[in-house]
Write a protein that holds these residues in place. Structure first.
Motif, PDB file in Angstrom:
ATOM      1  N   LEU A 248       0.832  -1.206   0.000  1.00 45.59           N
ATOM      2  CA  LEU A 248       0.000   0.000   0.000  1.00 45.59           C
ATOM      3  C   LEU A 248       0.865   1.254   0.000  1.00 45.59           C
ATOM      4  CD1 LEU A 248      -2.852  -0.879   2.537  1.00 45.59           C
ATOM      5  CD2 LEU A 248      -2.725  -1.361   0.078  1.00 45.59           C
ATOM      6  N   ALA A 249       1.926   1.246   0.817  1.00 44.27           N
ATOM      7  CA  ALA A 249       2.823   2.405   0.846  1.00 44.27           C
ATOM      8  C   ALA A 249       3.474   2.613  -0.516  1.00 44.27           C
ATOM      9  CB  ALA A 249       3.882   2.221   1.927  1.00 44.27           C
ATOM     10  N   GLY A 250       3.808   1.517  -1.188  1.00 46.92           N
ATOM     11  CA  GLY A 250       4.382   1.620  -2.525  1.00 46.92           C
ATOM     12  C   GLY A 250       3.400   2.175  -3.538  1.00 46.92           C
ATOM     13  N   LEU A 251       2.148   1.771  -3.430  1.00 50.58           N
ATOM     14  CA  LEU A 251       1.114   2.322  -4.317  1.00 50.58           C
ATOM     15  C   LEU A 251       0.964   3.823  -4.108  1.00 50.58           C
ATOM     16  CD1 LEU A 251      -1.677  -0.421  -4.057  1.00 50.58           C
ATOM     17  CD2 LEU A 251      -0.133  -0.027  -5.981  1.00 50.58           C
ATOM     18  N   LYS A 252       0.959   4.230  -2.842  1.00 48.10           N
ATOM     19  CA  LYS A 252       0.809   5.657  -2.557  1.00 48.10           C
ATOM     20  C   LYS A 252       1.996   6.446  -3.103  1.00 48.10           C
ATOM     21  CE  LYS A 252      -0.732   8.864   0.968  1.00 48.10           C
ATOM     22  NZ  LYS A 252      -1.345   9.005   2.300  1.00 48.10           N
ATOM     23  N   ALA A 253       3.200   5.874  -2.961  1.00 45.84           N
ATOM     24  CA  ALA A 253       4.390   6.548  -3.502  1.00 45.84           C
ATOM     25  C   ALA A 253       4.324   6.666  -5.018  1.00 45.84           C
ATOM     26  CB  ALA A 253       5.648   5.784  -3.089  1.00 45.84           C
ATOM     27  N   ASN A 254       3.628   5.724  -5.661  1.00 44.55           N
ATOM     28  CA  ASN A 254       3.467   5.746  -7.120  1.00 44.55           C
ATOM     29  C   ASN A 254       2.321   6.646  -7.572  1.00 44.55           C
ATOM     30  OD1 ASN A 254       5.566   3.975  -7.372  1.00 44.55           O
ATOM     31  ND2 ASN A 254       4.340   2.205  -7.978  1.00 44.55           N
ATOM     32  N   GLY A 255       1.613   7.245  -6.611  1.00 45.29           N
ATOM     33  CA  GLY A 255       0.501   8.116  -6.967  1.00 45.29           C
ATOM     34  C   GLY A 255      -0.776   7.400  -7.323  1.00 45.29           C
ATOM     35  N   SER A 365      -0.787  -1.374  -9.569  1.00 43.71           N
ATOM     36  CA  SER A 365      -0.697  -0.107 -10.299  1.00 43.71           C
ATOM     37  C   SER A 365      -1.228  -0.268 -11.711  1.00 43.71           C
ATOM     38  CB  SER A 365       0.758   0.385 -10.326  1.00 43.71           C
ATOM     39  OG  SER A 365       1.245   0.635  -9.031  1.00 43.71           O
ATOM     40  N   GLY A 366      -0.910  -1.407 -12.318  1.00 43.51           N
ATOM     41  CA  GLY A 366      -1.411  -1.675 -13.660  1.00 43.51           C
ATOM     42  C   GLY A 366      -2.919  -1.794 -13.712  1.00 43.51           C
ATOM     43  N   LEU A 367      -3.506  -2.450 -12.712  1.00 40.46           N
ATOM     44  CA  LEU A 367      -4.967  -2.581 -12.682  1.00 40.46           C
ATOM     45  C   LEU A 367      -5.637  -1.235 -12.443  1.00 40.46           C
ATOM     46  CD1 LEU A 367      -5.441  -5.888 -10.655  1.00 40.46           C
ATOM     47  CD2 LEU A 367      -5.664  -5.559 -13.123  1.00 40.46           C
ATOM     48  N   ALA A 368      -5.008  -0.396 -11.623  1.00 41.13           N
ATOM     49  CA  ALA A 368      -5.577   0.934 -11.386  1.00 41.13           C
ATOM     50  C   ALA A 368      -5.595   1.751 -12.671  1.00 41.13           C
ATOM     51  CB  ALA A 368      -4.775   1.658 -10.309  1.00 41.13           C
ATOM     52  N   ARG A 369      -4.580   1.564 -13.525  1.00 42.73           N
ATOM     53  CA  ARG A 369      -4.525   2.297 -14.792  1.00 42.73           C
ATOM     54  C   ARG A 369      -5.421   1.677 -15.854  1.00 42.73           C
ATOM     55  NH1 ARG A 369       1.065   1.966 -13.617  1.00 42.73           N
ATOM     56  NH2 ARG A 369       1.210   0.261 -15.133  1.00 42.73           N
ATOM     57  N   ASP A 370      -5.470   0.363 -15.913  1.00 35.23           N
ATOM     58  CA  ASP A 370      -6.174  -0.351 -16.987  1.00 35.23           C
ATOM     59  C   ASP A 370      -7.477  -0.923 -16.442  1.00 35.23           C
ATOM     60  OD1 ASP A 370      -7.026  -1.890 -19.090  1.00 35.23           O
ATOM     61  OD2 ASP A 370      -5.084  -2.850 -19.459  1.00 35.23           O
ATOM     62  N   ARG A 371      -8.525  -0.131 -16.469  1.00 38.36           N
ATOM     63  CA  ARG A 371      -9.793  -0.561 -15.886  1.00 38.36           C
ATOM     64  C   ARG A 371     -10.484  -1.645 -16.718  1.00 38.36           C
ATOM     65  NH1 ARG A 371     -11.142   2.131 -11.173  1.00 38.36           N
ATOM     66  NH2 ARG A 371      -9.202   3.052 -10.441  1.00 38.36           N
ATOM     67  N   SER A 372     -10.174  -1.733 -17.994  1.00 38.90           N
ATOM     68  CA  SER A 372     -10.761  -2.807 -18.791  1.00 38.90           C
ATOM     69  C   SER A 372     -10.185  -4.155 -18.359  1.00 38.90           C
ATOM     70  CB  SER A 372     -10.520  -2.576 -20.283  1.00 38.90           C
ATOM     71  OG  SER A 372      -9.132  -2.577 -20.578  1.00 38.90           O
ATOM     72  N   LYS A 373      -8.892  -4.182 -18.026  1.00 43.46           N
ATOM     73  CA  LYS A 373      -8.289  -5.416 -17.517  1.00 43.46           C
ATOM     74  C   LYS A 373      -8.873  -5.775 -16.157  1.00 43.46           C
ATOM     75  CE  LYS A 373      -3.836  -7.609 -16.531  1.00 43.46           C
ATOM     76  NZ  LYS A 373      -2.364  -7.463 -16.547  1.00 43.46           N
ATOM     77  N   LEU A 374      -9.065  -4.769 -15.310  1.00 38.96           N
ATOM     78  CA  LEU A 374      -9.676  -5.011 -14.005  1.00 38.96           C
ATOM     79  C   LEU A 374     -11.087  -5.560 -14.167  1.00 38.96           C
ATOM     80  CD1 LEU A 374      -9.730  -4.804 -10.925  1.00 38.96           C
ATOM     81  CD2 LEU A 374     -10.373  -2.391 -11.171  1.00 38.96           C
ATOM     82  N   ALA A 375     -11.852  -4.977 -15.081  1.00 41.77           N
ATOM     83  CA  ALA A 375     -13.220  -5.455 -15.322  1.00 41.77           C
ATOM     84  C   ALA A 375     -13.224  -6.902 -15.803  1.00 41.77           C
ATOM     85  CB  ALA A 375     -13.912  -4.546 -16.332  1.00 41.77           C
ATOM     86  N   ASP A 376     -12.269  -7.242 -16.650  1.00 39.37           N
ATOM     87  CA  ASP A 376     -12.175  -8.617 -17.145  1.00 39.37           C
ATOM     88  C   ASP A 376     -11.851  -9.578 -16.008  1.00 39.37           C
ATOM     89  OD1 ASP A 376     -11.987 -10.613 -19.356  1.00 39.37           O
ATOM     90  OD2 ASP A 376      -9.892 -10.701 -18.701  1.00 39.37           O
TER      91      ASP A 376
END
Length: 412
Positions: A248-255, A365-376
């Motif tokens: 989680l801390a790493g995600l926050k550091a990545n914005g 981080s990739g799933l947060a950016r790519d919502r179509s992949k998350l939806a799949d």
């Protein structure tokens, strides 16, 4: 002997309340009733511990349960060395009496000195009584994972783990049947056990699965908003809570915009709060809920989440992964045979090597950016584990016990 009767040992301790009521973990009561659906009578034993009952325990009337065909037998707390020395032989005799009046015998197993499952298994071996042992984790590994950093602490844990590991191996070699929950635990013991069988454990039913219309709504809602991260389980070393927080801390550091929720109490919860504060995780990012007793609330947490992030550090087969899939929540975490089997069914998750927090930061981080992949992934999770329901898994285990449990090898 009662025909078609099951003797069952469970690991959660009891508490004796005022008026003769017993305080029992709610999920244990659910399990006893599930077993009773498949056997004519159930006699269940567990140690009776002192002190206040933890949250999530319910008062049960032994007489009312007896009317349902369920007998609960409280035993002295033989984990206490003094009690074990003074009453261990009495406990063994009492367990032998239960075995002699029941047809089938299966013992939840811990392995440490005084563990009632160990006492029951040793008694059954000594008297030639057919029996099964049940494992849902590798206790010797759990003990090693809980060692403190001091030399003395590590030495004590190493000695205790070695004793438990020896007892585990003896138990599965000596049992007529080993019921091994999940592929991770099964793979650990399959080459040691005399008669290993892979089984599953879950208390969710078909009614707990996300309906098609709710699944569609969940998929649609992933298009925007913060990534919603969940974990449901105890705040214990084997669960890897500090790896979870580091991610989680790493995600926050990545914005990355996210909200995370840990649902469950445990000995590390206060340390988790301190760690979170020291690493810049605020109340806007993270909610450490502690124990939540309401089943519907927990189920809604599962349904609201986009992913369940897990960082399990030992070999276990936790049912929270199955419960997550019932809510169409993908599994993102450390790979092991159990998790891999669940994800592999429909590709309903993303797994990395155990300990690879950096890889999980990148995956989320990739799933947060790519919502179509998350939806799949959510759609695939929603199509997974349909066969793993309370009714199915208890029926499967009951069928195995009946087909694989021989009569006593000699008269007790």
């Amino acid at each position: 002997m009662i025909d078609d009767s099951l003797m069952l040992g469970f690991t959660a301790p009891l508490r004796v309340a005022d008026g003769g009521l017993l305080m029992v973990e709610e999920q244990t009561v659910s399990g006893l009733r599930a077993w009773r659906e498949h056997f004519g009578h159930v006699s269940a034993y567990a140690i009776s511990a002192e002190g206040a009952s933890p949250q999530g325990w319910a008062a049960v009337d032994p007489k009312a349960l007896a009317d349902e065909g369920i007998e609960i037998v409280p035993l002295p707390n033989t984990y206490d060395r003094k009690i074990n020395r003074e009453h261990g032989s009495e406990v063994s005799a009492r367990l032998l009496g239960l075995m002699q009046k029941t047809r089938y015998h299966t013992f939840g197993y811990g392995g440490w000195i005084g563990d009632p499952g160990e006492i029951a298994a040793a008694t059954a071996r000594r008297h030639g009584i057919a029996h099964a042992v049940w494992f849902d984790r590798v206790e010797s590994q759990v003990i090693r994972s809980t060692a403190d950093s001091s030399l003395t602490g590590r030495a004590k844990s190493a000695i205790k783990a070695a004793i438990v590991e020896r007892n585990e191996r003896r138990a599965v070699r000596g049992a007529d049947l080993s019921l091994l929950h999940g592929a991770t635990v099964f793979n650990h013991f399959k080459n040691i056990a005399r008669n290993p069988h892979l089984v599953e454990d879950v208390h969710f039913t078909d009614a707990d699965r996300l309906t098609p219309d709710l699944l569609d709504a969940k998929i649609t809602a992933t298009a925007q908003g913060p990534l919603r991260i969940l974990y449901v389980g105890r705040a214990a070393p084997m669960k890897g809570p500090f790896d979870w927080l580091k991610i989680l801390a790493g995600l926050k550091a990545n914005g990355v915009d996210f909200t995370a929720r840990w649902v469950g109490d445990g000995e590390l919860l206060d340390e988790m709060r301190n760690f979170a504060s020291q690493n810049g995780l605020s109340g806007d990012d993270l909610h450490l809920e502690g124990f939540v007793s309401d089943r519907d609330t927990v189920r809604q947490f599962y349904r609201d989440a986009h992913v369940q992030l897990f960082c399990h550090l030992t070999d276990e087969s936790p049912r929270n992964l199955i419960e997550s899939l019932h809510s169409a929540t993908p599994l993102v975490g450390y790979s092991d045979p159990f998790a891999s089997g669940l994800v592999g069914e429909k590709d309903g998750g993303l797994l990395v090597q155990r300990g690879s927090t950096t890889d999980l930061i990148e995956a989320l981080s990739g799933l947060a950016r790519d919502r179509s992949k998350l939806a799949d992934l959510i759609a695939r999770a929603g199509a997974s584990a349909a066969h793993l329901t309370r009714d199915n898994v208890f029926r499967h285990r009951s069928e195995i016990i009946r087909s694989q449990m021989p009569p006593a090898r000699k008269t007790a």
